[in-house]
Design a protein around this motif. Structure first.
Motif, PDB file in Angstrom:
ATOM      1  N   THR A 206      34.405  55.709  44.358  1.00  0.00           N
ATOM      2  CA  THR A 206      35.474  54.871  44.963  1.00  0.00           C
ATOM      3  C   THR A 206      36.818  55.404  44.517  1.00  0.00           C
ATOM      4  N   VAL A 207      37.727  55.606  45.492  1.00  0.00           N
ATOM      5  CA  VAL A 207      39.114  56.030  45.204  1.00  0.00           C
ATOM      6  C   VAL A 207      40.044  54.910  45.670  1.00  0.00           C
ATOM      7  N   SER A 208      40.891  54.407  44.791  1.00  0.00           N
ATOM      8  CA  SER A 208      41.857  53.337  45.106  1.00  0.00           C
ATOM      9  C   SER A 208      43.253  53.796  44.722  1.00  0.00           C
TER      10      SER A 208
ATOM     11  N   ASN B  83      29.307  55.665  34.135  1.00  0.00           N
ATOM     12  CA  ASN B  83      30.453  54.989  34.764  1.00  0.00           C
ATOM     13  C   ASN B  83      31.704  55.703  34.231  1.00  0.00           C
ATOM     14  N   ALA B  84      32.363  56.452  35.136  1.00  0.00           N
ATOM     15  CA  ALA B  84      33.530  57.230  34.698  1.00  0.00           C
ATOM     16  C   ALA B  84      34.729  56.953  35.613  1.00  0.00           C
TER      17      ALA B  84
ATOM     18  N   GLU C  72      46.984  67.508  49.594  1.00  0.00           N
ATOM     19  CA  GLU C  72      45.732  67.165  48.932  1.00  0.00           C
ATOM     20  C   GLU C  72      45.851  67.353  47.408  1.00  0.00           C
ATOM     21  N   THR C  73      45.152  66.481  46.714  1.00  0.00           N
ATOM     22  CA  THR C  73      45.085  66.565  45.253  1.00  0.00           C
ATOM     23  C   THR C  73      43.616  66.813  44.856  1.00  0.00           C
ATOM     24  N   ARG C  74      43.387  67.878  44.060  1.00  0.00           N
ATOM     25  CA  ARG C  74      42.016  68.224  43.643  1.00  0.00           C
ATOM     26  C   ARG C  74      41.700  67.509  42.324  1.00  0.00           C
ATOM     27  N   ILE C  75      40.497  66.885  42.301  1.00  0.00           N
ATOM     28  CA  ILE C  75      40.029  66.215  41.082  1.00  0.00           C
ATOM     29  C   ILE C  75      38.625  66.759  40.754  1.00  0.00           C
TER      30      ILE C  75
ATOM     31  N   ARG D  49      39.994  57.293  40.541  1.00  0.00           N
ATOM     32  CA  ARG D  49      38.635  57.521  41.039  1.00  0.00           C
ATOM     33  C   ARG D  49      37.652  56.888  40.057  1.00  0.00           C
ATOM     34  N   ARG D  50      36.694  56.095  40.657  1.00  0.00           N
ATOM     35  CA  ARG D  50      35.635  55.492  39.852  1.00  0.00           C
ATOM     36  C   ARG D  50      34.289  56.031  40.379  1.00  0.00           C
ATOM     37  N   GLN D  51      33.487  56.412  39.479  1.00  0.00           N
ATOM     38  CA  GLN D  51      32.184  56.990  39.841  1.00  0.00           C
ATOM     39  C   GLN D  51      31.095  56.293  38.996  1.00  0.00           C
TER      40      GLN D  51
END
Length: 220
Positions: free
Chosen positions: A205-207, A173-174, A185-188, A158-160
């Motif tokens: 963005t999740v890749s 930018n993390a 489901e996976t919790r972040i 995950r990019r934020q």
């Protein structure tokens, strides 16, 4: 007794010895005929025929005797036997047996109509995997899942990035790495889990390693 009856034997003898008498000629004729049949030549010789005497007078012929000579011209042989008849010609060869006629083609029976076999269409392929990200409210975390996922574990990131608000002043930018297993489901951490709210807008963005990715903007 008559004079003619007194000497009948003398008269008969005179006739036989007379050259003009037919009895005198018969032996010559028979011998000549036999000579011709036997293939021999015959020569008959004797005194001359009675005629006129010298001086113009006619008188009786002087008795004469005949002599015969047989001259063989060929030895008589029986005719040769006829040649044997020619050998009979061999019988002509028998004609070759004619080939039997070819059998007439048989008409094939019309096959009974059968309905075509119904083939069930193959099942539709499963829908492709889809990456799903949802956020709770109030924003404290994000939940990531992959639908129709047949892989036991897929690595994701995950990019934020702050795009508006106070967070842009510090160039926020993390990144956060995690794993998604199957369709669970996976919790972040997200939102208040990472710090106080500033009213900034973030582009999240999740890749994942399987090529799936998704993004959305959130404000916190």
């Amino acid at each position: 007794m008559k004079a003619s009856d007194a000497t009948p034997r003398a008269t008969r003898t005179a006739e036989l010895m007379d050259a003009g008498s037919p009895w005198y000629r018969r032996p010559g004729i028979l011998i000549a005929t036999a000579g011709l049949v036997a293939g021999a030549g015959i020569v008959v010789s004797g005194p001359r025929e009675p005629g006129t005497a010298p001086g113009g007078t006619t008188g009786a012929s002087t008795p004469w005797s005949a002599s015969y000579s047989l001259i063989a011209t060929d030895i008589w042989e029986p005719p040769p036997p006829p040649p044997p008849p020619p050998a009979a010609a061999p019988p002509p060869p028998e004609p070759a047996a004619a080939e039997p006629p070819a059998p007439a083609p048989r008409r094939s029976a019309t096959p009974a109509w059968e309905p075509p076999e119904v083939v069930a269409p193959p099942p539709p392929p499963p829908p492709p995997p889809e990456l799903v990200v949802r956020f709770d409210d109030p924003l404290t975390a994000a939940f990531v899942s992959i639908t129709n996922n047949d892989k036991p574990a897929v690595g994701c990131v995950r990019r934020q990035v702050a795009v508006a608000g106070l967070a842009t002043s510090i160039n926020y930018n993390a990144e956060y790495s995690f794993t998604v297993t199957g369709s669970a489901e996976t919790r972040i951490p997200q939102g208040s889990s990472e710090g106080p709210a500033t009213g900034s807008t973030f582009h999240v963005t999740v890749s994942c390693d399987n090529g799936l990715s998704t993004s959305r903007d959130v404000t916190y």
